[in-house]
Design an enzyme around this catalytic site. Structure first.
Site, PDB file in Angstrom:
ATOM      1  N   ASP A 241       0.817  -1.206   0.000  1.00 54.33           N
ATOM      2  CA  ASP A 241       0.000   0.000   0.000  1.00 54.33           C
ATOM      3  C   ASP A 241       0.857   1.265   0.000  1.00 54.33           C
ATOM      4  OD1 ASP A 241      -2.650   1.381   0.437  1.00 54.33           O
ATOM      5  OD2 ASP A 241      -1.618   2.010   2.267  1.00 54.33           O
ATOM      6  N   GLU A 278       1.605  -0.158  -4.831  1.00 53.47           N
ATOM      7  CA  GLU A 278       0.737   0.971  -5.148  1.00 53.47           C
ATOM      8  C   GLU A 278       1.589   2.215  -5.008  1.00 53.47           C
ATOM      9  OE1 GLU A 278      -3.119   3.530  -3.625  1.00 53.47           O
ATOM     10  OE2 GLU A 278      -1.893   2.405  -2.225  1.00 53.47           O
TER      11      GLU A 278
END
Length: 567
Positions: A241, A278
Protein backbone atom coordinates in the site's frame (compact mmCIF):
# COMPACT_ATOMS: atom_id res chain seq x y z
CA UNK A 1 10.19 -18.86 24.14
CA UNK A 2 8.59 -15.43 24.56
CA UNK A 3 10.68 -12.69 23.00
CA UNK A 4 10.20 -9.00 22.32
CA UNK A 5 12.32 -6.09 21.12
CA UNK A 6 12.36 -3.20 23.61
CA UNK A 7 15.79 -1.56 23.28
CA UNK A 8 15.17 1.40 25.60
CA UNK A 9 13.38 -0.46 28.39
CA UNK A 10 14.86 -1.03 31.85
CA UNK A 11 12.41 -3.82 32.69
CA UNK A 12 10.12 -6.06 30.64
CA UNK A 13 7.67 -8.67 31.91
CA UNK A 14 5.39 -11.14 30.22
CA UNK A 15 2.07 -12.10 31.82
CA UNK A 16 0.48 -15.50 31.17
CA UNK A 17 -1.45 -17.93 33.33
CA UNK A 18 -2.39 -15.08 35.69
CA UNK A 19 1.24 -14.37 36.64
CA UNK A 20 3.79 -11.78 35.52
CA UNK A 21 7.23 -13.18 34.71
CA UNK A 22 10.48 -11.24 34.47
CA UNK A 23 12.12 -11.31 31.04
CA UNK A 24 15.88 -11.42 30.53
CA UNK A 25 17.67 -8.76 28.46
CA UNK A 26 19.84 -9.92 25.58
CA UNK A 27 21.76 -8.61 22.61
CA UNK A 28 20.32 -5.85 20.46
CA UNK A 29 17.54 -4.87 22.85
CA UNK A 30 15.77 -8.25 22.76
CA UNK A 31 14.15 -9.69 25.89
CA UNK A 32 13.26 -13.35 26.41
CA UNK A 33 11.41 -15.62 28.83
CA UNK A 34 10.66 -19.35 28.87
CA UNK A 35 7.21 -20.55 27.81
CA UNK A 36 5.24 -19.92 24.59
CA UNK A 37 2.82 -22.86 24.47
CA UNK A 38 0.27 -22.88 21.64
CA UNK A 39 -3.07 -21.39 22.68
CA UNK A 40 -1.72 -19.48 25.70
CA UNK A 41 -2.93 -15.89 26.19
CA UNK A 42 -0.19 -13.42 27.14
CA UNK A 43 0.70 -9.73 27.27
CA UNK A 44 3.80 -7.62 27.91
CA UNK A 45 4.60 -4.94 30.48
CA UNK A 46 7.33 -2.41 29.64
CA UNK A 47 8.74 -0.39 32.54
CA UNK A 48 5.50 -1.08 34.44
CA UNK A 49 3.37 0.18 31.56
CA UNK A 50 0.88 -2.28 30.11
CA UNK A 51 -0.53 -4.74 29.50
CA UNK A 52 0.32 -4.47 25.80
CA UNK A 53 -0.19 -6.94 22.95
CA UNK A 54 2.90 -8.49 21.44
CA UNK A 55 4.15 -6.31 18.53
CA UNK A 56 4.53 -9.58 16.58
CA UNK A 57 1.43 -11.24 17.90
CA UNK A 58 0.22 -14.02 15.63
CA UNK A 59 -3.28 -13.92 17.06
CA UNK A 60 -5.49 -11.28 18.75
CA UNK A 61 -8.65 -13.15 19.79
CA UNK A 62 -10.07 -10.26 21.83
CA UNK A 63 -9.34 -7.39 19.45
CA UNK A 64 -6.64 -4.76 19.22
CA UNK A 65 -6.80 -3.83 22.93
CA UNK A 66 -6.72 -7.37 24.31
CA UNK A 67 -3.94 -9.85 25.10
CA UNK A 68 -2.18 -11.88 22.45
CA UNK A 69 -2.44 -15.63 21.97
CA UNK A 70 0.39 -18.00 21.03
CA UNK A 71 -0.23 -19.42 17.55
CA UNK A 72 1.95 -22.22 16.17
CA UNK A 73 1.69 -22.05 12.38
CA UNK A 74 3.10 -25.57 12.03
CA UNK A 75 -0.07 -27.08 13.52
CA UNK A 76 -2.13 -26.30 10.41
CA UNK A 77 -2.53 -29.13 7.89
CA UNK A 78 -2.17 -27.92 4.30
CA UNK A 79 -3.68 -29.58 1.26
CA UNK A 80 -1.94 -27.57 -1.46
CA UNK A 81 1.16 -29.74 -1.79
CA UNK A 82 0.80 -29.79 -5.59
CA UNK A 83 0.63 -26.01 -5.87
CA UNK A 84 3.59 -24.61 -7.83
CA UNK A 85 2.59 -20.97 -7.76
CA UNK A 86 1.36 -18.64 -10.46
CA UNK A 87 3.22 -16.11 -12.56
CA UNK A 88 1.86 -12.60 -12.91
CA UNK A 89 2.47 -12.61 -16.68
CA UNK A 90 -0.72 -13.29 -18.59
CA UNK A 91 -2.84 -13.26 -15.43
CA UNK A 92 -6.05 -11.50 -14.42
CA UNK A 93 -6.49 -10.31 -10.81
CA UNK A 94 -9.74 -10.05 -8.83
CA UNK A 95 -9.73 -7.66 -5.85
CA UNK A 96 -12.14 -8.27 -2.97
CA UNK A 97 -12.91 -7.12 0.55
CA UNK A 98 -13.58 -10.12 2.78
CA UNK A 99 -16.19 -8.38 4.93
CA UNK A 100 -18.41 -7.31 2.03
CA UNK A 101 -17.77 -9.97 -0.63
CA UNK A 102 -20.28 -12.37 0.92
CA UNK A 103 -23.25 -12.09 3.29
CA UNK A 104 -21.18 -13.93 5.91
CA UNK A 105 -18.28 -11.47 5.61
CA UNK A 106 -15.73 -14.19 6.39
CA UNK A 107 -13.00 -16.24 4.75
CA UNK A 108 -15.50 -19.12 4.63
CA UNK A 109 -17.88 -16.88 2.72
CA UNK A 110 -15.17 -16.33 0.10
CA UNK A 111 -14.38 -20.05 -0.11
CA UNK A 112 -18.02 -20.83 -0.81
CA UNK A 113 -17.92 -18.55 -3.87
CA UNK A 114 -14.59 -19.58 -5.39
CA UNK A 115 -16.39 -21.51 -8.13
CA UNK A 116 -17.76 -18.19 -9.40
CA UNK A 117 -14.19 -16.85 -9.71
CA UNK A 118 -12.91 -20.00 -11.37
CA UNK A 119 -15.73 -19.88 -13.91
CA UNK A 120 -15.02 -16.20 -14.50
CA UNK A 121 -11.48 -17.15 -15.50
CA UNK A 122 -9.37 -15.01 -13.16
CA UNK A 123 -5.97 -16.20 -11.97
CA UNK A 124 -5.35 -14.33 -8.71
CA UNK A 125 -7.58 -13.28 -5.82
CA UNK A 126 -6.30 -10.05 -4.24
CA UNK A 127 -7.54 -9.65 -0.67
CA UNK A 128 -7.73 -6.25 0.98
CA UNK A 129 -5.82 -6.03 4.31
CA UNK A 130 -6.69 -8.60 6.99
CA UNK A 131 -4.76 -7.29 10.01
CA UNK A 132 -6.79 -6.64 13.19
CA UNK A 133 -8.58 -3.27 13.17
CA UNK A 134 -10.51 -1.26 15.75
CA UNK A 135 -14.07 -2.48 15.98
CA UNK A 136 -15.77 -5.07 13.78
CA UNK A 137 -15.69 -3.46 10.33
CA UNK A 138 -13.09 -1.53 8.37
CA UNK A 139 -11.47 -1.41 4.94
CA UNK A 140 -8.34 -2.76 6.67
CA UNK A 141 -5.98 0.18 6.26
CA UNK A 142 -6.37 1.07 9.96
CA UNK A 143 -4.67 -2.21 10.85
CA UNK A 144 -2.37 -2.82 13.81
CA UNK A 145 -0.78 -6.03 15.13
CA UNK A 146 0.40 -6.64 11.59
CA UNK A 147 1.38 -10.29 12.10
CA UNK A 148 -2.14 -11.27 13.19
CA UNK A 149 -5.38 -11.84 11.25
CA UNK A 150 -8.75 -10.22 11.86
CA UNK A 151 -10.84 -12.55 14.03
CA UNK A 152 -14.07 -11.26 12.46
CA UNK A 153 -12.95 -12.85 9.20
CA UNK A 154 -11.89 -16.15 10.73
CA UNK A 155 -8.47 -15.59 12.28
CA UNK A 156 -5.19 -17.22 11.21
CA UNK A 157 -6.58 -20.66 10.39
CA UNK A 158 -9.46 -19.11 8.45
CA UNK A 159 -7.02 -17.28 6.18
CA UNK A 160 -4.97 -20.45 5.71
CA UNK A 161 -8.10 -22.38 4.77
CA UNK A 162 -8.94 -19.73 2.18
CA UNK A 163 -5.45 -19.79 0.66
CA UNK A 164 -5.48 -23.60 0.66
CA UNK A 165 -8.88 -23.65 -1.08
CA UNK A 166 -7.73 -21.08 -3.66
CA UNK A 167 -4.66 -23.12 -4.50
CA UNK A 168 -6.64 -26.32 -4.86
CA UNK A 169 -8.97 -24.40 -7.21
CA UNK A 170 -6.00 -23.16 -9.26
CA UNK A 171 -6.11 -19.56 -7.97
CA UNK A 172 -3.15 -17.63 -6.65
CA UNK A 173 -3.58 -15.26 -3.69
CA UNK A 174 -2.27 -11.71 -3.33
CA UNK A 175 -2.56 -10.02 0.07
CA UNK A 176 -2.76 -6.24 0.49
CA UNK A 177 -0.35 -5.12 3.25
CA UNK A 178 0.18 -1.68 4.78
CA UNK A 179 3.71 -0.72 5.81
CA UNK A 180 3.58 3.09 5.49
CA UNK A 181 1.54 3.69 8.67
CA UNK A 182 -0.47 1.92 11.36
CA UNK A 183 -4.00 2.47 12.58
CA UNK A 184 -4.79 5.03 15.29
CA UNK A 185 -6.26 2.57 17.84
CA UNK A 186 -4.49 -0.31 19.53
CA UNK A 187 -1.16 0.87 18.18
CA UNK A 188 1.34 0.21 20.98
CA UNK A 189 4.53 -0.21 18.98
CA UNK A 190 5.98 3.07 20.27
CA UNK A 191 5.80 1.68 23.82
CA UNK A 192 8.40 -0.90 22.85
CA UNK A 193 10.84 0.98 20.65
CA UNK A 194 11.54 3.62 17.98
CA UNK A 195 9.09 2.28 15.40
CA UNK A 196 8.03 5.74 14.19
CA UNK A 197 9.49 9.05 13.11
CA UNK A 198 8.46 12.12 15.07
CA UNK A 199 6.79 13.69 12.04
CA UNK A 200 3.70 12.95 9.96
CA UNK A 201 4.63 10.65 7.13
CA UNK A 202 1.28 10.88 5.38
CA UNK A 203 -2.29 12.01 5.90
CA UNK A 204 -2.99 8.73 7.66
CA UNK A 205 -0.42 8.77 10.46
CA UNK A 206 3.20 8.90 11.58
CA UNK A 207 5.80 7.51 9.20
CA UNK A 208 7.45 4.28 10.24
CA UNK A 209 11.12 4.58 11.15
CA UNK A 210 12.97 3.06 8.21
CA UNK A 211 16.08 5.21 8.33
CA UNK A 212 16.59 6.69 11.82
CA UNK A 213 18.29 5.33 14.96
CA UNK A 214 17.04 1.84 15.73
CA UNK A 215 15.66 1.39 12.21
CA UNK A 216 17.54 -1.86 11.54
CA UNK A 217 15.10 -3.81 13.71
CA UNK A 218 12.13 -1.78 12.51
CA UNK A 219 12.94 -2.74 8.94
CA UNK A 220 13.26 -6.37 10.00
CA UNK A 221 9.81 -6.10 11.61
CA UNK A 222 8.25 -5.32 8.25
CA UNK A 223 10.45 -7.61 6.15
CA UNK A 224 9.74 -10.58 8.39
CA UNK A 225 6.05 -9.73 8.32
CA UNK A 226 6.11 -10.03 4.53
CA UNK A 227 8.02 -13.32 4.73
CA UNK A 228 5.45 -14.67 7.21
CA UNK A 229 2.57 -14.16 4.76
CA UNK A 230 4.50 -15.70 1.89
CA UNK A 231 5.89 -18.59 3.93
CA UNK A 232 3.60 -19.50 6.84
CA UNK A 233 0.40 -18.58 4.97
CA UNK A 234 1.48 -19.76 1.49
CA UNK A 235 0.46 -16.37 0.01
CA UNK A 236 1.68 -15.89 -3.58
CA UNK A 237 2.18 -12.15 -3.64
CA UNK A 238 1.81 -8.89 -1.74
CA UNK A 239 0.27 -5.61 -2.80
CA UNK A 240 2.24 -2.91 -0.95
CA UNK A 241 0.00 0.00 0.00
CA UNK A 242 1.06 3.57 -0.88
CA UNK A 243 4.82 3.04 -1.11
CA UNK A 244 5.20 6.74 -1.99
CA UNK A 245 4.47 7.39 1.71
CA UNK A 246 7.45 5.30 2.87
CA UNK A 247 10.13 7.65 4.20
CA UNK A 248 13.56 6.08 3.71
CA UNK A 249 16.76 8.04 3.01
CA UNK A 250 19.15 5.10 3.41
CA UNK A 251 21.41 3.99 0.55
CA UNK A 252 19.54 0.69 0.35
CA UNK A 253 15.85 1.51 0.27
CA UNK A 254 13.48 -0.65 2.29
CA UNK A 255 11.74 -1.80 -0.89
CA UNK A 256 15.04 -2.95 -2.36
CA UNK A 257 15.82 -4.90 0.81
CA UNK A 258 12.35 -6.41 0.80
CA UNK A 259 12.52 -7.49 -2.84
CA UNK A 260 15.89 -9.20 -2.25
CA UNK A 261 14.52 -11.13 0.72
CA UNK A 262 11.38 -12.17 -1.16
CA UNK A 263 13.43 -13.30 -4.15
CA UNK A 264 15.55 -15.47 -1.86
CA UNK A 265 12.43 -16.99 -0.29
CA UNK A 266 10.97 -17.64 -3.74
CA UNK A 267 14.11 -19.54 -4.68
CA UNK A 268 13.99 -21.68 -1.55
CA UNK A 269 10.26 -22.41 -1.89
CA UNK A 270 10.50 -23.17 -5.59
CA UNK A 271 7.49 -21.06 -6.56
CA UNK A 272 7.09 -17.50 -7.90
CA UNK A 273 6.39 -14.75 -5.38
CA UNK A 274 5.14 -11.36 -6.52
CA UNK A 275 5.52 -7.85 -5.09
CA UNK A 276 3.16 -5.20 -6.46
CA UNK A 277 3.48 -1.59 -5.34
CA UNK A 278 0.74 0.97 -5.15
CA UNK A 279 2.58 4.14 -6.05
CA UNK A 280 1.56 7.67 -6.99
CA UNK A 281 5.02 8.42 -8.40
CA UNK A 282 4.80 7.11 -11.99
CA UNK A 283 8.37 5.95 -11.47
CA UNK A 284 9.42 2.79 -13.35
CA UNK A 285 12.54 2.52 -11.18
CA UNK A 286 10.37 0.69 -8.67
CA UNK A 287 10.36 -2.21 -11.15
CA UNK A 288 13.91 -1.85 -12.45
CA UNK A 289 16.41 -4.58 -11.43
CA UNK A 290 18.31 -3.95 -8.22
CA UNK A 291 21.55 -4.49 -10.13
CA UNK A 292 20.82 -1.38 -12.20
CA UNK A 293 19.77 0.81 -9.31
CA UNK A 294 16.09 -0.10 -9.15
CA UNK A 295 14.07 -1.62 -6.34
CA UNK A 296 13.36 -4.95 -8.04
CA UNK A 297 9.58 -5.05 -7.54
CA UNK A 298 7.53 -7.09 -9.98
CA UNK A 299 4.80 -4.57 -10.81
CA UNK A 300 3.00 -1.39 -9.81
CA UNK A 301 -0.58 -0.21 -9.92
CA UNK A 302 -1.04 2.27 -12.78
CA UNK A 303 -3.69 4.89 -12.06
CA UNK A 304 -3.13 6.69 -15.37
CA UNK A 305 -4.72 3.79 -17.26
CA UNK A 306 -7.70 3.88 -14.90
CA UNK A 307 -8.12 7.64 -15.27
CA UNK A 308 -7.96 7.51 -19.07
CA UNK A 309 -10.46 4.63 -19.29
CA UNK A 310 -12.82 6.17 -16.75
CA UNK A 311 -12.79 9.58 -18.39
CA UNK A 312 -13.29 8.11 -21.88
CA UNK A 313 -16.39 6.10 -21.00
CA UNK A 314 -18.00 8.38 -18.39
CA UNK A 315 -17.01 11.84 -19.64
CA UNK A 316 -15.84 12.90 -16.16
CA UNK A 317 -13.03 15.47 -16.27
CA UNK A 318 -12.94 16.94 -12.75
CA UNK A 319 -10.04 16.75 -10.27
CA UNK A 320 -7.40 14.19 -11.29
CA UNK A 321 -9.40 13.29 -14.44
CA UNK A 322 -8.74 16.80 -15.76
CA UNK A 323 -5.80 15.83 -17.97
CA UNK A 324 -7.44 12.64 -19.26
CA UNK A 325 -10.53 13.98 -21.04
CA UNK A 326 -9.51 13.04 -24.58
CA UNK A 327 -9.03 9.87 -26.59
CA UNK A 328 -5.44 10.94 -27.20
CA UNK A 329 -4.83 10.43 -23.47
CA UNK A 330 -6.27 6.92 -23.70
CA UNK A 331 -4.19 6.21 -26.81
CA UNK A 332 -1.05 7.32 -24.98
CA UNK A 333 -1.51 5.10 -21.92
CA UNK A 334 -2.37 2.08 -24.10
CA UNK A 335 0.93 2.43 -25.94
CA UNK A 336 3.25 3.98 -23.36
CA UNK A 337 1.90 2.94 -19.94
CA UNK A 338 2.02 6.32 -18.24
CA UNK A 339 0.26 9.46 -19.40
CA UNK A 340 2.27 11.63 -17.02
CA UNK A 341 5.79 10.60 -17.98
CA UNK A 342 7.38 13.94 -17.22
CA UNK A 343 4.43 16.00 -18.48
CA UNK A 344 2.63 18.75 -16.58
CA UNK A 345 -0.10 17.53 -14.20
CA UNK A 346 -2.75 20.21 -13.74
CA UNK A 347 -4.11 18.40 -10.65
CA UNK A 348 -0.70 18.55 -8.96
CA UNK A 349 0.32 21.90 -10.43
CA UNK A 350 3.69 20.53 -11.56
CA UNK A 351 5.31 18.09 -13.94
CA UNK A 352 4.98 14.47 -12.91
CA UNK A 353 6.39 11.02 -13.63
CA UNK A 354 9.01 9.71 -16.02
CA UNK A 355 9.07 7.55 -19.13
CA UNK A 356 8.25 3.86 -18.83
CA UNK A 357 9.96 3.02 -22.13
CA UNK A 358 11.05 -0.60 -22.20
CA UNK A 359 8.83 -1.71 -19.30
CA UNK A 360 6.63 -4.65 -20.35
CA UNK A 361 2.93 -4.04 -19.94
CA UNK A 362 2.30 -6.93 -17.56
CA UNK A 363 4.25 -5.00 -14.92
CA UNK A 364 1.39 -2.48 -14.77
CA UNK A 365 -1.65 -3.67 -12.82
CA UNK A 366 -4.54 -1.72 -14.30
CA UNK A 367 -8.26 -1.52 -13.63
CA UNK A 368 -11.51 0.24 -14.42
CA UNK A 369 -12.52 0.10 -10.75
CA UNK A 370 -10.92 -0.70 -7.41
CA UNK A 371 -11.67 -0.09 -3.75
CA UNK A 372 -10.14 3.41 -3.84
CA UNK A 373 -11.68 4.61 -7.08
CA UNK A 374 -15.16 3.58 -5.90
CA UNK A 375 -14.91 4.02 -2.14
CA UNK A 376 -13.28 7.45 -2.33
CA UNK A 377 -16.32 8.81 -4.15
CA UNK A 378 -18.78 10.24 -1.61
CA UNK A 379 -21.65 8.04 -2.80
CA UNK A 380 -19.47 4.96 -3.27
CA UNK A 381 -20.95 4.62 -6.74
CA UNK A 382 -19.65 2.14 -9.28
CA UNK A 383 -19.26 2.52 -13.03
CA UNK A 384 -22.58 2.09 -14.84
CA UNK A 385 -23.05 -1.29 -16.59
CA UNK A 386 -23.30 0.35 -20.03
CA UNK A 387 -19.86 1.85 -19.44
CA UNK A 388 -18.42 -1.44 -18.23
CA UNK A 389 -19.07 -3.13 -21.59
CA UNK A 390 -16.72 -0.66 -23.25
CA UNK A 391 -14.14 -0.31 -20.50
CA UNK A 392 -13.86 -4.06 -19.86
CA UNK A 393 -13.30 -4.73 -23.55
CA UNK A 394 -10.40 -2.28 -23.70
CA UNK A 395 -8.84 -3.33 -20.40
CA UNK A 396 -9.01 -7.07 -21.01
CA UNK A 397 -7.62 -6.64 -24.53
CA UNK A 398 -4.80 -4.39 -23.29
CA UNK A 399 -1.11 -5.30 -22.80
CA UNK A 400 -1.40 -4.76 -19.04
CA UNK A 401 -2.25 -7.04 -16.11
CA UNK A 402 -6.00 -6.45 -15.70
CA UNK A 403 -7.56 -6.24 -12.25
CA UNK A 404 -11.30 -6.42 -11.57
CA UNK A 405 -13.08 -5.25 -8.44
CA UNK A 406 -15.59 -7.58 -6.82
CA UNK A 407 -19.00 -7.48 -8.43
CA UNK A 408 -18.09 -5.41 -11.46
CA UNK A 409 -18.28 -8.53 -13.64
CA UNK A 410 -22.06 -8.45 -13.36
CA UNK A 411 -22.47 -4.69 -12.92
CA UNK A 412 -23.20 -4.86 -9.20
CA UNK A 413 -25.69 -2.22 -8.11
CA UNK A 414 -24.46 -2.08 -4.52
CA UNK A 415 -22.18 0.83 -3.57
CA UNK A 416 -18.81 0.40 -1.89
CA UNK A 417 -18.59 3.04 0.80
CA UNK A 418 -15.79 3.91 3.17
CA UNK A 419 -16.68 2.42 6.58
CA UNK A 420 -15.14 2.22 10.05
CA UNK A 421 -16.03 1.12 13.57
CA UNK A 422 -13.81 3.25 15.81
CA UNK A 423 -14.50 2.87 19.51
CA UNK A 424 -12.60 6.00 20.60
CA UNK A 425 -15.06 8.94 20.66
CA UNK A 426 -12.59 11.42 19.14
CA UNK A 427 -12.12 9.16 16.13
CA UNK A 428 -15.73 7.99 15.85
CA UNK A 429 -17.15 11.51 15.93
CA UNK A 430 -14.73 13.03 13.42
CA UNK A 431 -14.16 10.31 10.83
CA UNK A 432 -16.69 11.68 8.37
CA UNK A 433 -15.28 15.19 8.61
CA UNK A 434 -11.74 13.88 8.22
CA UNK A 435 -12.76 12.21 4.97
CA UNK A 436 -14.40 15.40 3.71
CA UNK A 437 -11.22 17.39 4.34
CA UNK A 438 -9.03 14.72 2.76
CA UNK A 439 -10.96 14.87 -0.51
CA UNK A 440 -12.05 18.51 -0.63
CA UNK A 441 -9.74 19.23 -3.60
CA UNK A 442 -11.17 16.34 -5.62
CA UNK A 443 -14.11 18.41 -6.84
CA UNK A 444 -16.82 16.40 -5.06
CA UNK A 445 -19.81 17.78 -3.20
CA UNK A 446 -18.95 15.61 -0.22
CA UNK A 447 -22.23 14.23 1.04
CA UNK A 448 -21.19 10.76 2.12
CA UNK A 449 -22.94 8.48 4.62
CA UNK A 450 -21.45 8.34 8.10
CA UNK A 451 -18.54 5.85 7.96
CA UNK A 452 -19.33 4.81 11.54
CA UNK A 453 -22.91 3.74 10.86
CA UNK A 454 -23.29 -0.03 10.56
CA UNK A 455 -25.75 0.55 7.72
CA UNK A 456 -22.92 2.08 5.66
CA UNK A 457 -21.05 -1.20 5.92
CA UNK A 458 -24.09 -3.40 5.31
CA UNK A 459 -25.10 -1.48 2.19
CA UNK A 460 -21.60 -2.11 0.80
CA UNK A 461 -22.07 -5.89 0.80
CA UNK A 462 -22.48 -7.51 -2.60
CA UNK A 463 -26.00 -8.64 -3.44
CA UNK A 464 -25.49 -12.03 -5.07
CA UNK A 465 -29.17 -12.27 -5.97
CA UNK A 466 -28.48 -9.71 -8.72
CA UNK A 467 -26.90 -12.54 -10.71
CA UNK A 468 -30.38 -13.78 -11.58
CA UNK A 469 -31.16 -10.60 -13.52
CA UNK A 470 -30.88 -10.63 -17.32
CA UNK A 471 -28.54 -7.64 -17.49
CA UNK A 472 -26.17 -9.16 -14.94
CA UNK A 473 -26.13 -12.49 -16.77
CA UNK A 474 -25.28 -10.79 -20.06
CA UNK A 475 -22.49 -8.67 -18.62
CA UNK A 476 -21.02 -11.63 -16.72
CA UNK A 477 -20.96 -13.57 -19.98
CA UNK A 478 -19.15 -10.65 -21.63
CA UNK A 479 -16.44 -10.69 -18.95
CA UNK A 480 -16.05 -14.46 -19.19
CA UNK A 481 -15.77 -14.29 -22.97
CA UNK A 482 -13.21 -11.48 -22.83
CA UNK A 483 -11.01 -13.31 -20.35
CA UNK A 484 -11.29 -16.55 -22.33
CA UNK A 485 -10.37 -14.70 -25.55
CA UNK A 486 -7.36 -13.16 -23.81
CA UNK A 487 -6.17 -16.62 -22.82
CA UNK A 488 -6.73 -18.24 -26.22
CA UNK A 489 -5.27 -15.40 -28.35
CA UNK A 490 -1.69 -14.67 -27.22
CA UNK A 491 -1.75 -11.35 -29.08
CA UNK A 492 -4.09 -9.90 -26.45
CA UNK A 493 -1.79 -10.78 -23.55
CA UNK A 494 1.41 -9.75 -25.37
CA UNK A 495 3.04 -7.29 -22.92
CA UNK A 496 5.23 -5.49 -25.47
CA UNK A 497 3.96 -1.93 -25.60
CA UNK A 498 5.87 -1.20 -28.80
CA UNK A 499 3.65 -3.78 -30.55
CA UNK A 500 0.46 -1.90 -29.62
CA UNK A 501 -0.79 0.56 -32.24
CA UNK A 502 -3.70 2.92 -31.58
CA UNK A 503 -5.64 5.16 -33.96
CA UNK A 504 -8.41 7.43 -32.79
CA UNK A 505 -10.84 10.05 -34.04
CA UNK A 506 -11.64 12.72 -31.44
CA UNK A 507 -14.49 14.17 -33.50
CA UNK A 508 -16.32 10.90 -34.10
CA UNK A 509 -15.29 9.47 -30.71
CA UNK A 510 -13.93 6.11 -31.77
CA UNK A 511 -10.63 4.30 -31.24
CA UNK A 512 -8.90 1.33 -32.86
CA UNK A 513 -6.28 -0.66 -30.93
CA UNK A 514 -4.18 -3.08 -32.95
CA UNK A 515 -3.02 -6.27 -31.23
CA UNK A 516 -1.26 -8.38 -33.87
CA UNK A 517 -3.90 -9.56 -36.33
CA UNK A 518 -6.66 -8.44 -33.98
CA UNK A 519 -8.35 -5.05 -33.88
CA UNK A 520 -10.22 -3.70 -30.86
CA UNK A 521 -12.78 -1.16 -32.08
CA UNK A 522 -14.45 1.12 -29.54
CA UNK A 523 -17.14 3.72 -30.24
CA UNK A 524 -17.47 6.10 -27.27
CA UNK A 525 -19.89 8.43 -28.99
CA UNK A 526 -23.64 8.70 -29.18
CA UNK A 527 -23.86 8.01 -32.91
CA UNK A 528 -23.07 4.87 -34.93
CA UNK A 529 -19.87 4.87 -37.00
CA UNK A 530 -18.62 2.68 -39.84
CA UNK A 531 -14.96 1.73 -39.28
CA UNK A 532 -12.78 0.91 -42.26
CA UNK A 533 -9.88 -1.43 -41.57
CA UNK A 534 -6.84 -2.14 -43.69
CA UNK A 535 -6.64 -5.03 -44.26
CA UNK A 536 -10.37 -5.53 -43.90
CA UNK A 537 -12.04 -7.45 -41.10
CA UNK A 538 -12.42 -11.19 -41.70
CA UNK A 539 -14.64 -12.02 -38.74
CA UNK A 540 -15.94 -10.61 -35.50
CA UNK A 541 -14.58 -12.54 -32.51
CA UNK A 542 -16.52 -10.69 -29.81
CA UNK A 543 -19.11 -7.91 -29.91
CA UNK A 544 -20.81 -5.96 -27.14
CA UNK A 545 -23.89 -5.28 -29.26
CA UNK A 546 -25.89 -7.57 -31.55
CA UNK A 547 -26.15 -4.72 -34.05
CA UNK A 548 -22.39 -4.81 -34.75
CA UNK A 549 -21.87 -6.33 -38.18
CA UNK A 550 -19.46 -6.62 -41.09
CA UNK A 551 -20.14 -4.71 -44.30
CA UNK A 552 -17.72 -5.51 -47.15
CA UNK A 553 -14.84 -5.94 -44.72
CA UNK A 554 -15.68 -2.81 -42.74
CA UNK A 555 -17.29 -2.86 -39.30
CA UNK A 556 -20.50 -1.02 -38.40
CA UNK A 557 -20.30 0.13 -34.76
CA UNK A 558 -23.46 1.33 -32.97
CA UNK A 559 -23.15 4.01 -30.29
CA UNK A 560 -21.28 3.02 -27.12
CA UNK A 561 -20.17 -0.32 -28.54
CA UNK A 562 -17.01 -2.41 -28.80
CA UNK A 563 -15.92 -5.24 -31.07
CA UNK A 564 -12.81 -7.38 -31.36
CA UNK A 565 -12.25 -8.46 -34.94
CA UNK A 566 -9.67 -10.51 -36.81
CA UNK A 567 -8.06 -9.13 -39.97
Amino acid sequence: MYEVWAPQAARVEVEFGGTRHEMSPGDGGWWTAAGDEHGTDYAFYVDDGGPYPDPRTRRQPYGVEGPSRVCDHARFTWGDQDWRGRDLRGSVIYELHVGTFSPEGTFRGVIDRLRHLVDLGVDFVEIMPVAPVPGRRNWGYDGVDLYAVNEEYGGPDGLKMLVDACHRAGLGVILDVVYNHLGPSGNYLAKFGPYFHDFKGSYWGDAVNLDGPGSDEVRRYFVENALQWLGDYHIDGLRLDAVHALHDSRATHFLEELSAEVEALSTSLGRPLTLIAESDLNDPRLMAPRESGGFGLNATWNDDVHHALHSAVTGETQAYYRDFGSLSALAKVLTRGYFHDGTYSSFRGRSHGRSAAGVPGYRFVCCMQNHDQIGNRPSGDRMEPEHLWLAAGLLLASPFTPMLFMGEEWGAGTPFYFFTDHFEPSLADNEGERRRIEFEKFGYDWKAPDPQEEATFLRSKLDWSELSEDGAVSLLGWYRDLIALRKTHPELADPRLDRVKVRHDEDRHFLIMERGSLRVLANFGGLPVPVRLSPGAKRILLASDEAIRLMDGDVYLPAQALAIVQT
